[in-house]
Motif scaffolding. Structure first.
Motif, PDB file in Angstrom:
ATOM      1  N   ASN A  28       0.818  -1.217   0.000  1.00 17.26           N
ATOM      2  CA  ASN A  28       0.000   0.000   0.000  1.00 17.26           C
ATOM      3  C   ASN A  28       0.854   1.272   0.000  1.00 17.26           C
ATOM      4  OD1 ASN A  28      -2.981  -1.045   0.583  1.00 17.26           O
ATOM      5  ND2 ASN A  28      -1.574  -2.229   1.853  1.00 17.26           N
ATOM      6  N   PRO A  29       1.758   1.419  -0.992  1.00 13.88           N
ATOM      7  CA  PRO A  29       2.632   2.595  -1.004  1.00 13.88           C
ATOM      8  C   PRO A  29       1.892   3.919  -1.086  1.00 13.88           C
ATOM      9  CG  PRO A  29       2.738   1.425  -3.114  1.00 13.88           C
ATOM     10  CD  PRO A  29       1.995   0.545  -2.155  1.00 13.88           C
ATOM     11  N   GLU A  30       0.653   3.867  -1.584  1.00 14.34           N
ATOM     12  CA  GLU A  30      -0.140   5.095  -1.655  1.00 14.34           C
ATOM     13  C   GLU A  30      -0.636   5.533  -0.283  1.00 14.34           C
ATOM     14  OE1 GLU A  30      -3.023   1.759  -1.622  1.00 14.34           O
ATOM     15  OE2 GLU A  30      -1.048   2.147  -2.474  1.00 14.34           O
ATOM     16  N   ARG A  31      -0.436   4.694   0.707  1.00 14.30           N
ATOM     17  CA  ARG A  31      -0.809   5.020   2.089  1.00 14.30           C
ATOM     18  C   ARG A  31       0.432   4.867   2.970  1.00 14.30           C
ATOM     19  NH1 ARG A  31      -5.697   1.014   3.159  1.00 14.30           N
ATOM     20  NH2 ARG A  31      -5.917   2.209   5.091  1.00 14.30           N
ATOM     21  N   PRO A  32       1.365   5.798   2.850  1.00  7.73           N
ATOM     22  CA  PRO A  32       2.658   5.667   3.548  1.00  7.73           C
ATOM     23  C   PRO A  32       2.539   5.608   5.060  1.00  7.73           C
ATOM     24  CG  PRO A  32       2.402   7.879   2.629  1.00  7.73           C
ATOM     25  CD  PRO A  32       1.299   7.036   2.060  1.00  7.73           C
ATOM     26  N   GLU A  33       1.431   6.109   5.591  1.00  6.50           N
ATOM     27  CA  GLU A  33       1.269   6.077   7.047  1.00  6.50           C
ATOM     28  C   GLU A  33       1.202   4.641   7.574  1.00  6.50           C
ATOM     29  OE1 GLU A  33      -2.887   6.152   5.287  1.00  6.50           O
ATOM     30  OE2 GLU A  33      -0.940   7.119   4.893  1.00  6.50           O
ATOM     31  N   LEU A  34       0.730   3.707   6.739  1.00  4.39           N
ATOM     32  CA  LEU A  34       0.676   2.309   7.163  1.00  4.39           C
ATOM     33  C   LEU A  34       2.082   1.731   7.277  1.00  4.39           C
ATOM     34  CD1 LEU A  34      -2.318   0.965   5.025  1.00  4.39           C
ATOM     35  CD2 LEU A  34      -2.333   1.704   7.418  1.00  4.39           C
ATOM     36  N   GLY A  35       2.907   2.003   6.277  1.00  8.34           N
ATOM     37  CA  GLY A  35       4.292   1.541   6.341  1.00  8.34           C
ATOM     38  C   GLY A  35       5.035   2.158   7.502  1.00  8.34           C
ATOM     39  N   GLN A  36       4.729   3.417   7.794  1.00  6.45           N
ATOM     40  CA  GLN A  36       5.404   4.076   8.909  1.00  6.45           C
ATOM     41  C   GLN A  36       4.982   3.464  10.236  1.00  6.45           C
ATOM     42  OE1 GLN A  36       7.845   6.546   8.640  1.00  6.45           O
ATOM     43  NE2 GLN A  36       8.079   5.901  10.781  1.00  6.45           N
ATOM     44  N   GLU A  37       3.711   3.086  10.349  1.00  4.45           N
ATOM     45  CA  GLU A  37       3.272   2.446  11.595  1.00  4.45           C
ATOM     46  C   GLU A  37       3.997   1.125  11.814  1.00  4.45           C
ATOM     47  OE1 GLU A  37      -0.679   0.574  13.788  1.00  4.45           O
ATOM     48  OE2 GLU A  37      -0.921   2.186  12.330  1.00  4.45           O
ATOM     49  N   LEU A  38       4.124   0.329  10.750  1.00  2.00           N
ATOM     50  CA  LEU A  38       4.829  -0.940  10.898  1.00  2.00           C
ATOM     51  C   LEU A  38       6.302  -0.714  11.195  1.00  2.00           C
ATOM     52  CD1 LEU A  38       4.312  -3.968  10.854  1.00  2.00           C
ATOM     53  CD2 LEU A  38       4.941  -3.973   8.425  1.00  2.00           C
ATOM     54  N   THR A  39       6.895   0.285  10.575  1.00  2.00           N
ATOM     55  CA  THR A  39       8.290   0.633  10.874  1.00  2.00           C
ATOM     56  C   THR A  39       8.447   0.966  12.350  1.00  2.00           C
ATOM     57  OG1 THR A  39       8.669   1.497   8.636  1.00  2.00           O
ATOM     58  CG2 THR A  39      10.180   2.221  10.356  1.00  2.00           C
ATOM     59  N   ASN A  40       7.564   1.800  12.867  1.00  2.00           N
ATOM     60  CA  ASN A  40       7.631   2.193  14.278  1.00  2.00           C
ATOM     61  C   ASN A  40       7.480   0.978  15.187  1.00  2.00           C
ATOM     62  OD1 ASN A  40       7.872   4.817  13.397  1.00  2.00           O
ATOM     63  ND2 ASN A  40       5.729   5.356  13.781  1.00  2.00           N
ATOM     64  N   SER A  41       6.593   0.055  14.803  1.00  2.00           N
ATOM     65  CA  SER A  41       6.395  -1.149  15.608  1.00  2.00           C
ATOM     66  C   SER A  41       7.647  -2.011  15.618  1.00  2.00           C
ATOM     67  CB  SER A  41       5.211  -1.950  15.059  1.00  2.00           C
ATOM     68  OG  SER A  41       4.982  -3.109  15.834  1.00  2.00           O
ATOM     69  N   PHE A  42       8.246  -2.198  14.444  1.00  2.00           N
ATOM     70  CA  PHE A  42       9.480  -2.969  14.372  1.00  2.00           C
ATOM     71  C   PHE A  42      10.572  -2.327  15.225  1.00  2.00           C
ATOM     72  CE2 PHE A  42       9.072  -5.304   9.999  1.00  2.00           C
ATOM     73  CZ  PHE A  42       7.965  -5.980  10.495  1.00  2.00           C
ATOM     74  N   CYS A  43      10.702  -1.008  15.086  1.00  2.00           N
ATOM     75  CA  CYS A  43      11.787  -0.311  15.774  1.00  2.00           C
ATOM     76  C   CYS A  43      11.598  -0.279  17.284  1.00  2.00           C
ATOM     77  CB  CYS A  43      11.915   1.118  15.234  1.00  2.00           C
ATOM     78  SG  CYS A  43      12.540   1.208  13.535  1.00  2.00           S
TER      79      CYS A  43
END
Length: 267
Positions: free
Chosen positions: A164-179
């Protein structure tokens, strides 16, 4: 330690009747389910928890020896179910948790009466006659990158996994969770996840099972969903109109609707 404290167990919804246990995947925690919980909790008791090393779990309870196998995570699930005295619960496992649920259900069939596998994969490595999505070399490179620079790996891989690259906030949430996950714990969990092979375990599933796959998923391609469906007796396969590996975030309504329809059909 009380499993409820160790695994940060929470529950919402009506007490009594069938419980629905939601289990997160690698690098995540129970917060990943927040968008589907309200729909489920209208009718069912929803139980959430964090695996040791994730979210609000007790980090002091983590052991590399215990959690270097999916059986260690399954034992946590078993202990939570016993502590809450759950009977005939529905275990909803995302990603690697789908296979954790298979092991737990086999161990305590009286406590787990049905499975929902969300974007499951019993084996991530391609094999003769089986497509897991990655070559053995791919997995070793992935793990080497994760172990050498976990935060950098998270920032690169989380958006790819989410899609879902058109919804970057989703990728950022998963990034934050991983980190937010301790790198040492994440390294062990990653190896446990990506090097596991639960294909033989699928053949022993005896409970009603729903397999939920996404139309596009780089981690669990549709060939994997078809394999799981064929391997699990009397399972049902549903392809969500969703992309990426985390439909509970990218398509929460479709995910909740599919789960509710399955639950309504259980005796």
């Amino acid at each position: 330690m009380d499993p409820r404290r160790r695994n940060n167990v929470t529950s919402v919804g009506p007490v009594g009747g069938r419980a629905v246990v939601l289990a997160h995947g690698f690098g995540c925690d129970q917060n990943m389910w927040r968008l589907v919980v309200p729909a489920l909790a209208q009718r069912y008791r929803v139980v959430l928890f964090d695996y040791v090393g994730c979210g609000g779990s007790d980090l002091a309870s983590w052991s590399a020896q215990r959690y270097s196998s999916l059986h260690g995570y399954a034992q946590d699930v078993v202990e939570v179910c016993r502590e809450l005295d759950l009977r005939d619960a529905v275990f909803v496992g995302h990603s690697v948790s789908a296979m954790v649920g298979v092991l737990a259900a086999e161990s305590v069939p009286e406590r787990i009466g049905a499975l929902v596998m969300v974007a499951p994969s019993p084996c991530y490595v391609d094999d003769e006659g089986y497509r897991g999505g990655f070559s053995a070399e791919d997995i070793e490179e992935l793990l080497a990158a994760l172990e050498s620079n976990y935060l950098g790996w998270s920032s690169t891989m989380a958006p790819v996994i989410m899609g879902n690259p058109e919804r970057p906030e989703l990728g950022q949430e998963l990034t934050n969770s991983f980190c937010a996950t301790d790198p040492d714990i994440a390294r062990v969990f990653a190896r446990t996840t990506f090097l596991s092979d639960s294909r033989e375990d699928l053949k022993r599933v005896t409970v009603p099972t729903l397999v939920l796959e996404c139309s596009q998923d780089v981690i669990a391609p549709r060939e994997v969903g078809a394999y799981v469906h064929a391997a699990v007796p009397s399972s049902r396969l549903v392809t969500l109109e969703a992309t990426g590996h985390c439909p509970q975030l990218s398509a929460p309504e479709a995910t909740a609707d599919a789960v509710l329809e399955f639950l309504a059909g259980l005796r």
